[in-house]
Design a protein around this motif. Structure first.
Motif, PDB file in Angstrom:
ATOM      1  N   MET A 143       2.633   1.626  -3.409  1.00 12.64           N
ATOM      2  CA  MET A 143       1.666   2.052  -4.423  1.00 12.64           C
ATOM      3  C   MET A 143       1.508   3.566  -4.407  1.00 12.64           C
ATOM      4  O   MET A 143       1.401   4.214  -5.460  1.00 12.64           O
TER       5      MET A 143
ATOM      6  N   ALA B 221       0.158  -4.270 -10.351  1.00 13.04           N
ATOM      7  CA  ALA B 221       0.395  -2.864 -10.671  1.00 13.04           C
ATOM      8  C   ALA B 221       1.848  -2.685 -11.100  1.00 13.04           C
ATOM      9  O   ALA B 221       2.710  -3.530 -10.813  1.00 13.04           O
TER      10      ALA B 221
ATOM     11  N   ALA C 136       2.057   4.015  -8.355  1.00 13.26           N
ATOM     12  CA  ALA C 136       1.846   2.788  -9.128  1.00 13.26           C
ATOM     13  C   ALA C 136       0.471   2.793  -9.797  1.00 13.26           C
ATOM     14  O   ALA C 136      -0.472   3.423  -9.337  1.00 13.26           O
TER      15      ALA C 136
ATOM     16  N   ASP D 104       0.834  -1.210   0.000  1.00  7.43           N
ATOM     17  CA  ASP D 104       0.000   0.000   0.000  1.00  7.43           C
ATOM     18  C   ASP D 104       0.866   1.256   0.000  1.00  7.43           C
ATOM     19  O   ASP D 104       0.580   2.227  -0.722  1.00  7.43           O
TER      20      ASP D 104
END
Length: 282
Positions: free
Chosen positions: A37, A81, A42, A34
């Motif tokens: 990202m 991702a 991402a 998380d």
């Protein structure tokens, strides 16, 4: 198969993966994904079809309202991702999902096929487990690797664990069978504060990634969150004499175990990481 959309040719990509569930005490490992990202901007490019892998009575779909005010149903699944960190001379593939309820071998095969399609060169899995470790000391992180060269370069110890495993262990075994280099890092979360989040454990895993990738990862508020978490557990211990005594016993055990080694190598690693961060910020 996972349908990958809207991607360009990636540069020497490394894959970093974490899964909610048995492998993810206090959400410490999925918290790393998380964080990455967000700080690496991402972009999700694919997802597994959840119908094949999840029991929806165990992992139920969620209903809510999107940004436009429309009611939406979100199914539990695993996403892929990609990111291009500015200070890293390679791209990154991020996998963030939920441990599947069924068809684990097919699950791993589809994920690895997607990574191969994107050119993934190395798979790094992250996990967290509950352990007898004090919250007042650095969070221990153990690492394993599938190839002797990686074990030597990263100064890892061969794993001696025997017992039940989760999707992280199965995915690493699949890498061995396909001759895909893989590294796995596991953080030890104090079991007496098992409720998520545990930013101190997330931060410890990020430190290992920094060493592996030889890059400084922006921490944002994570370092302060980790300090606040530790202060909160300190206050909990002060209010409960039994917990305070237990923490002191864990501290004594930990300090006694660390003392013979003087932990000089650990101090050197931390200093190298500090110098790298200072260099990247200047």
């Amino acid at each position: 198969m996972i349908e990958i959309e809207g991607t360009h040719e990636l540069v020497d990509p490394v894959v970093i993966a974490a899964f909610e569930g048995w492998n993810d005490a206090a959400d410490a490992a999925s918290g790393v994904i998380d964080h990455l990202m967000t700080v690496w901007n991402a972009r999700v490019v694919g997802a597994l079809d959840p119908e094949e892998f999840y029991d929806f009575q165990v992992n139920r779909p969620q209903v809510g309202t999107d940004a436009e005010g429309h009611r939406r149903l979100t199914w539990p699944t695993t996403h892929v991702a990609i990111a291009s960190p500015p200070d890293l001379h390679r791209d990154v593939i991020l996998i963030r999902g939920i441990e599947p309820n069924m068809r684990w071998r097919q699950f791993c095969a589809e994920l690895l096929a997607a990574c191969d399609h994107l050119g993934g060169q190395l798979l790094v899995t992250l996990g967290a487990l509950l352990a007898d470790t004090p919250h007042t000391r650095p969070i221990p992180v153990n690492g394993t690797a599938t190839e002797p060269e990686l074990v030597d370069r990263l100064r890892l110890e061969p794993s001696s664990y025997e017992g039940p495993t989760g999707i992280v262990g199965v995915l690493q075994d699949a890498c061995v069978r396909l001759d895909v280099p893989a590294v796995s890092y596991w953080a030890a979360v104090p079991h007496y504060v098992a409720q998520p989040p545990c930013p101190k454990a997330t931060l410890a895993l990020i430190g290992q990634l920094e060493e592996l990738l030889e890059v400084s990862i922006p921490l944002g508020e994570l370092a302060e969150d980790a300090r606040a978490w530790e202060r909160g557990v300190d206050e909990l211990a002060e209010e409960d004499e039994d917990i305070a005594d237990y923490v002191r016993a864990l501290e004594e055990t930990r300090d006694t175990a660390d003392l013979p080694e003087a932990s000089g190598e650990a101090i050197a690693r931390e200093f190298e990481r500090y110098l790298r961060r200072r260099s990247d910020e200047s």
